[in-house]
Design a protein around this motif. Sequence first.
Motif, PDB file in Angstrom:
ATOM      1  N   LYS A  76      -2.436  -2.332   3.526  1.00  0.00           N
ATOM      2  CA  LYS A  76      -2.361  -1.039   2.878  1.00  0.00           C
ATOM      3  C   LYS A  76      -3.487  -0.966   1.860  1.00  0.00           C
ATOM      4  O   LYS A  76      -3.567  -1.760   0.942  1.00  0.00           O
ATOM      5  CB  LYS A  76      -1.017  -0.865   2.182  1.00  0.00           C
ATOM      6  CG  LYS A  76      -0.915   0.471   1.436  1.00  0.00           C
ATOM      7  CD  LYS A  76       0.400   0.554   0.687  1.00  0.00           C
ATOM      8  CE  LYS A  76       0.485   1.829  -0.119  1.00  0.00           C
ATOM      9  NZ  LYS A  76       1.686   1.909  -0.932  1.00  0.00           N
ATOM     10  N   ALA A 110       1.682   8.616  12.772  1.00  0.00           N
ATOM     11  CA  ALA A 110       2.251   7.485  12.021  1.00  0.00           C
ATOM     12  C   ALA A 110       1.577   6.178  12.404  1.00  0.00           C
ATOM     13  O   ALA A 110       1.048   6.022  13.508  1.00  0.00           O
ATOM     14  CB  ALA A 110       3.751   7.403  12.280  1.00  0.00           C
ATOM     15  N   HIS A 111       1.581   5.242  11.465  1.00  0.00           N
ATOM     16  CA  HIS A 111       1.082   3.878  11.683  1.00  0.00           C
ATOM     17  C   HIS A 111      -0.351   3.867  12.218  1.00  0.00           C
ATOM     18  O   HIS A 111      -0.669   3.175  13.191  1.00  0.00           O
ATOM     19  CB  HIS A 111       2.008   3.117  12.643  1.00  0.00           C
ATOM     20  CG  HIS A 111       3.421   3.016  12.179  1.00  0.00           C
ATOM     21  ND1 HIS A 111       3.781   2.416  10.990  1.00  0.00           N
ATOM     22  CD2 HIS A 111       4.581   3.462  12.744  1.00  0.00           C
ATOM     23  CE1 HIS A 111       5.104   2.484  10.844  1.00  0.00           C
ATOM     24  NE2 HIS A 111       5.602   3.119  11.886  1.00  0.00           N
ATOM     25  N   THR A 129       0.207   9.101  -0.008  1.00  0.00           N
ATOM     26  CA  THR A 129      -0.019   7.834   0.690  1.00  0.00           C
ATOM     27  C   THR A 129      -1.013   7.975   1.832  1.00  0.00           C
ATOM     28  O   THR A 129      -1.736   7.030   2.158  1.00  0.00           O
ATOM     29  CB  THR A 129       1.316   7.296   1.244  1.00  0.00           C
ATOM     30  OG1 THR A 129       2.255   7.205   0.179  1.00  0.00           O
ATOM     31  CG2 THR A 129       1.144   5.937   1.886  1.00  0.00           C
ATOM     32  N   VAL A 130      -1.082   9.152   2.451  1.00  0.00           N
ATOM     33  CA  VAL A 130      -1.926   9.329   3.639  1.00  0.00           C
ATOM     34  C   VAL A 130      -3.384   9.654   3.285  1.00  0.00           C
ATOM     35  O   VAL A 130      -4.218   9.735   4.189  1.00  0.00           O
ATOM     36  CB  VAL A 130      -1.355  10.419   4.566  1.00  0.00           C
ATOM     37  CG1 VAL A 130       0.044  10.041   5.015  1.00  0.00           C
ATOM     38  CG2 VAL A 130      -1.345  11.785   3.889  1.00  0.00           C
ATOM     39  N   SER A 178      -4.905   7.412  -2.810  1.00  0.00           N
ATOM     40  CA  SER A 178      -3.493   7.590  -2.490  1.00  0.00           C
ATOM     41  C   SER A 178      -2.646   7.936  -3.708  1.00  0.00           C
ATOM     42  O   SER A 178      -1.585   8.555  -3.574  1.00  0.00           O
ATOM     43  CB  SER A 178      -2.949   6.311  -1.831  1.00  0.00           C
ATOM     44  OG  SER A 178      -3.607   6.061  -0.609  1.00  0.00           O
ATOM     45  N   ASN A 216      -2.599   6.799   7.784  1.00  0.00           N
ATOM     46  CA  ASN A 216      -1.161   7.019   7.673  1.00  0.00           C
ATOM     47  C   ASN A 216      -0.418   5.717   7.933  1.00  0.00           C
ATOM     48  O   ASN A 216      -0.088   5.397   9.076  1.00  0.00           O
ATOM     49  CB  ASN A 216      -0.693   8.108   8.641  1.00  0.00           C
ATOM     50  CG  ASN A 216       0.758   8.485   8.412  1.00  0.00           C
ATOM     51  OD1 ASN A 216       1.450   7.905   7.574  1.00  0.00           O
ATOM     52  ND2 ASN A 216       1.233   9.474   9.172  1.00  0.00           N
ATOM     53  N   THR A 256       2.580   5.154   7.060  1.00  0.00           N
ATOM     54  CA  THR A 256       4.016   5.416   7.061  1.00  0.00           C
ATOM     55  C   THR A 256       4.553   5.558   8.478  1.00  0.00           C
ATOM     56  O   THR A 256       3.806   5.624   9.458  1.00  0.00           O
ATOM     57  CB  THR A 256       4.341   6.704   6.277  1.00  0.00           C
ATOM     58  OG1 THR A 256       3.986   7.853   7.067  1.00  0.00           O
ATOM     59  CG2 THR A 256       3.579   6.740   4.960  1.00  0.00           C
ATOM     60  N   ALA A 257       5.875   5.649   8.598  1.00  0.00           N
ATOM     61  CA  ALA A 257       6.535   5.811   9.893  1.00  0.00           C
ATOM     62  C   ALA A 257       6.678   7.278  10.281  1.00  0.00           C
ATOM     63  O   ALA A 257       7.251   7.590  11.335  1.00  0.00           O
ATOM     64  CB  ALA A 257       7.917   5.151   9.852  1.00  0.00           C
ATOM     65  N   THR A 258       6.186   8.182   9.467  1.00  0.00           N
ATOM     66  CA  THR A 258       6.309   9.620   9.712  1.00  0.00           C
ATOM     67  C   THR A 258       4.960  10.223  10.056  1.00  0.00           C
ATOM     68  O   THR A 258       3.978   9.991   9.336  1.00  0.00           O
ATOM     69  CB  THR A 258       6.884  10.336   8.472  1.00  0.00           C
ATOM     70  OG1 THR A 258       8.141   9.756   8.134  1.00  0.00           O
ATOM     71  CG2 THR A 258       7.068  11.825   8.739  1.00  0.00           C
TER      72      THR A 258
END
Length: 381
Positions: A2, A99-100, A140-141, A169, A198, A200-202
């Motif tokens: 990250k 995501a990911h 975060t993205v 971020s 990204n 995140t999981a979204t």
Amino acid sequence: MKKTIAICGAFLLAAAIAAVPFKAQGKQEKQEDSSKDNQPRHTGLDEGAAKPLPNQHEHPGFMQEDMHHAVAKGVTLDAKVDAAAHTVTLSVGPMNLPAHTSHMKMPQPPDLVWEVPMDGWLLAYHPKLVDVRGNAVPGTVLHHVAFWNENRADFLCPNKEEHIFGAGSEMTDWTEVPGYGYRVMKGNKIRIETMMYNPTATSYDKAYLEVVIPFQETSEDASAATPRRNVYPAWMDVTSCGKSGYDLPTGKSEKTGTVTLKYDGVLLGVGGHLHDYGKQIVLQDVTRQETVATLDAKADAQGHLQSVPVKLFVQQGGYKFAANDVLRISATYDNPTGKLLRDGAMGIAVGYFVAADDAKMAALWRKGKPTHGMAGMSHDQ
């Protein structure tokens, strides 16, 4: 990894300075301070404001050099001016963020150019991420965004364009500094370099990066608002005047660079820019044999960077620098991954500089076609 970017110089610095009166002169001391949708209407200021770069596959900014990415299709820059509120809102998008997806695999927006529609000062920068319906998207993205004035050279590294704003971020807000502003002229071209990812999981579809910029126009009316003193963003880099990213070795490491001041003036305060596993930034005036600031970063248990403190010099009238002073910047890291991280580190001390004789800064203006002083970043079309 990250790759949180904490760009915490003029950003938190501006917010802290806003609460402290500036003295024209003062004894130099060293005291730590770790404090940290209305629809705008269109006016004639909007005309011709947002333009893509003719050659969109090259990104010459200091954060993205020597990397190759696919170009995100259909991403444009929209500029809306609210003349009554004295703000301009710049919007970059739409961007689809699965995501990911790392920053190396994410299709990246092309560099876009905003043509400044007025003479005056830019006073602050308020970034946020939203979707097409206006709902918040997590910061975060955002890997990073950087604004570059193509018409003015950096006062420390004239081989570079002037880097006037940056965020990562943490989406740090650059608050107005009373009495000060960043001077612009009508027609100045501000290049906007954006990188997304990204972790995140979204997934986020049709995301937009919006930056609201309050401004004050110049006026010949003597009763108008008092003109502001000009600030110059100071990005003091461990790579001196080269590209800012460098490979991060395993374990503990330190990288040091120097820059030489060409102007007398004061530093209103200083913060820092590091990546994950960053521990500390130290700024020293080698000529005077003084430590200007030691900034210890805060991170989570995994080493992901959370913040870098800000040190202020406003109550003393600013930290005085003289032309020909040599500044040394050091960044320390502790990389626990057991592997070399390519372009995994940066170390920059960031602040606002006020020149003693602002007339001398006029030499920084560029009249010809801007040239980018560093290797560019290619985007595969």
